[in-house]
Design an enzyme around this catalytic site. Structure first.
Site, PDB file in Angstrom:
ATOM      1  N   GLU A   1       1.676  -0.400  -4.947  1.00  0.00           N
ATOM      2  CA  GLU A   1       0.700   0.633  -5.280  1.00  0.00           C
ATOM      3  C   GLU A   1       1.493   1.928  -5.459  1.00  0.00           C
ATOM      4  OE1 GLU A   1      -3.227   3.096  -3.814  1.00  0.00           O
ATOM      5  OE2 GLU A   1      -1.620   2.651  -2.436  1.00  0.00           O
TER       6      GLU A   1
ATOM      7  N   ASP B   1       0.825  -1.199   0.000  1.00  0.00           N
ATOM      8  CA  ASP B   1       0.000   0.000   0.000  1.00  0.00           C
ATOM      9  C   ASP B   1       0.872   1.267   0.000  1.00  0.00           C
ATOM     10  OD1 ASP B   1      -2.776   0.982   0.354  1.00  0.00           O
ATOM     11  OD2 ASP B   1      -2.007   1.806   2.222  1.00  0.00           O
TER      12      ASP B   1
HETATM   13  C1  GLC Z   1      -4.276   3.029  -0.436  1.00  0.00           C
HETATM   14  C2  GLC Z   1      -5.433   2.064  -0.408  1.00  0.00           C
HETATM   15  C3  GLC Z   1      -6.667   2.792   0.014  1.00  0.00           C
HETATM   16  C4  GLC Z   1      -6.449   3.345   1.393  1.00  0.00           C
HETATM   17  C5  GLC Z   1      -5.194   4.211   1.422  1.00  0.00           C
HETATM   18  C6  GLC Z   1      -4.777   4.492   2.831  1.00  0.00           C
HETATM   19  O1  GLC Z   1      -4.429   4.010  -1.395  1.00  0.00           O
HETATM   20  O2  GLC Z   1      -5.563   1.441  -1.649  1.00  0.00           O
HETATM   21  O3  GLC Z   1      -7.800   1.970  -0.010  1.00  0.00           O
HETATM   22  O4  GLC Z   1      -7.552   4.096   1.806  1.00  0.00           O
HETATM   23  O5  GLC Z   1      -4.097   3.566   0.830  1.00  0.00           O
HETATM   24  O6  GLC Z   1      -4.307   3.322   3.433  1.00  0.00           O
END
Ligand code: GLC
Ligand code: CA
Length: 540
Positions: free
Chosen positions: A273, A209
């Site tokens: 991500e 993440d």
């Molecule tokens: C990332 C996740 C999202 C979350 C954010 C904070 O972007 O994909 O769902 O709210 O991180 O953890």
């Protein structure tokens, strides 16, 4: 590693199609309205039938669910609503039997404020875990230490005042999601242990993440303002993320994670991500084959569904990725409205073409659960909103619409839960679109998805062949590309027919679901694609 029919070494995360599961919404095994790990295990036969080789499950760890699992209160415990560690062990064992790998989701940027580390950190500026988080004294005027804004709410500061100590802590998402301090070696060691805890249970890798943001500028400098030609997403925040994300030192951290993943005889896989909208910055996350194995390309995800934007997104990555890097493509996830709705306005012809595109680019495709049946967004009315972003900005801005339960069938309960059970988030129109109705229909979206996965599996060109752009008569409507020696993909984004020259071979697959479908036809130079049609042509 096995060998594919054509002779290439088969690497599951390069050659296979991967599938994202939002665990609360996939399948509910115990009738409480919440999807769970046993529910996923019960659907493995379906996933094997579909042909996917790996699943990424959104966070399953303990959490007060302020941000639905992305606020972790214990990195090594399963959330009781989702099951137990034993359930995960069973899921991995059953998945392994079916040739399916299990990737989990790790949240290294921040924990929940309910984590025992943060409870300790709040005790006093000298407590042992204080430095696990990012603390700073107020600015001279008593306000936030710098100008960083909140990722969820561009109008708000990323800093939260701790009235007891008078210091601020950084929380780039919710105030209850304090950012961890990755300059602290103890934090690095903790996460090495967390990775190993899950790898030792057979987890095949992680989706990481907001991994581009874990390291912050050591001096906490102010971000500079945006410029007029910055990406719309950046402009929304009014500042360029120079000092709070994408720091050069983040690459050291990712290399460290990769070393842990590579230390296993069966190396584990890191999928990042990487929410960066600059292709150069994006490409850097692959390192010298010593950082991420796969980095999500948000530039394509945020591109409009037209030939020019899509082609540009793909070709900028193709041009900039290092030779050792392997692209990955997805149209959506749990943070963005479903691409069937966002890109395709729920129009079947467009949805079919978009699926063909995702499956035939060079790189690993990720499907989000429901994509395979063309599942649209579900409107979730105001009183039922559960997502914190939806609470702040209203239903359409929130992320509940793409997180509703999977449509397995048309019956009460949607095949997701028992009839009559109220699900945690409402059902969409599962009578109109569901697995059961599509599974035996050769013209269905599900059948198309499955055929594409099969075609990809059987074609070295589609899995490994180089990408080369082909000029088309009208580059604003059509996009065509060659994969490897003998495969051409052509796609019409427009509603009027478009002709493409220099295409030779046999139509292996067309998204046209009508009587005009040309599969098996020989193309000797020119092909005219119908509205929103996409095709794969193979010559030999
Ligand atoms: C990332 C996740 C999202 C979350 C954010 C904070 O972007 O994909 O769902 O709210 O991180 O953890
Ligand atoms: Ca359940």
């Amino acid at each position: 590693m096995t060998t594919s029919p054509g002779g290439h070494d088969w690497v599951w995360w390069r050659d296979g199609v991967l599938y994202q599961i939002y665990p609360r919404s996939f399948s509910d095994s115990n009738g409480d309205g919440i999807g769970d790990l046993r529910g996923i295990t019960g659907k493995l036969d379906y996933l094997q039938w579909l042909g996917v080789e790996g699943i990424w499950i959104n966070p399953i760890t303990a959490s007060p669910n302020d941000d639905w699992g992305y606020d972790v209160s214990d990195y090594c415990a399963v959330h009781p609503e989702l099951g137990t560690l034993d359930d995960l062990d069973d899921l991995i064992a059953e998945a392994t039997e079916r040739g399916i790998r299990v990737l989990l989701d790790l949240v290294p940027n921040h924990s929940s404020d309910q984590h025992s580390w943060f409870a300790d950190a709040l005790q006093s500026p000298t407590s042992s875990k204080r430095d696990y988080y990012v603390w700073a004294d107020p600015a001279p005027d008593g306000g936030s230490p710098n100008n960083w804004v909140n990722t969820f709410n561009p109008g708000a500061s990323a800093w939260t005042l701790d009235t007891v100590s008078g210091q601020y802590h950084l929380s780039q998402f919710l105030a209850s999601q304090p950012d961890l301090n990755w300059w602290n070696d103890d934090v690095r060691d903790e996460f090495d242990r967390i990775f190993r805890f899950w790898y030792d249970r057979g987890v095949a890798g992680f989706r990481l993440d907001v991994c581009h943001a874990v390291v912050k500028d050591r001096e906490l400098r102010d971000n500079p303002p945006t410029e007029a030609d910055d990406h719309w997403y950046t402009r929304m925040y009014g500042q360029r993320f120079v000092y709070n994300t994408n720091r050069p030192e983040v690459h050291d951290v990712i290399r460290r994670w990769r070393a842990v993943a590579d230390s296993y005889a069966d190396p584990r896989v890191l999928v990042g991500e990487t929410y960066v909208l600059d292709s150069n910055a994006y490409a850097a996350y692959y390192g010298n084959d010593d950082e991420l194995n796969l980095a999500f390309n948000m530039i394509l995800l945020h591109a409009r569904f037209d030939a020019t934007e899509m082609r540009t997104a793909v070709e900028s990555a193709e041009a900039l990725l290092p030779a050792t890097a392997w692209p990955t493509w997805t149209g959506g996830n749990h943070d963005n409205h479903r691409w069937a709705t966002r890109w395709c306005n729920n129009e079947p012809a467009k949805i079919r073409a978009a699926m063909l595109m995702l499956m035939t680019l060079r790189g690993t495709p990720f499907l989000y659960y429901g994509d395979e049946i063309g599942m649209p967004d579900t409107d979730v009315p105001e009183p039922e909103i559960l997502d914190p972003v939806g609470h702040m900005f209203g239903p359409r801005m929130g992320r509940d619409n793409e997180r509703t339960p999977m449509h397995w069938n048309a019956a009460s309960g949607a095949g997701f839960s028992d009839p009559g059970v109220v699900p945690w988030l409402r059902y969409g129109d599962h009578e109109a679109c569901n697995v059961a109705a599509q599974v035996d229909d050769p013209q269905s979206m599900l059948a198309l998805t499955r055929r594409l996965i099969k075609l990809r599996r059987e074609s070295d060109d589609l899995r490994r062949g180089a990408y080369t752009s082909i000029p088309t008569g009208d580059d604003t409507l059509a996009w065509a590309w060659r994969r490897g020696e003998s495969t051409v993909v052509a796609m019409n984004f427009g509603a009027i027919p478009v002709t493409i020259d220099d295409v030779f071979g046999t139509v292996a697959l067309s998204t046209d679901s009508g009587s005009t479908n040309r599969e098996g036809h020989v193309i000797a130079g020119t092909i005219t694609l119908s509205a929103h049609e996409a095709i794969v042509v193979v010559s030999q």
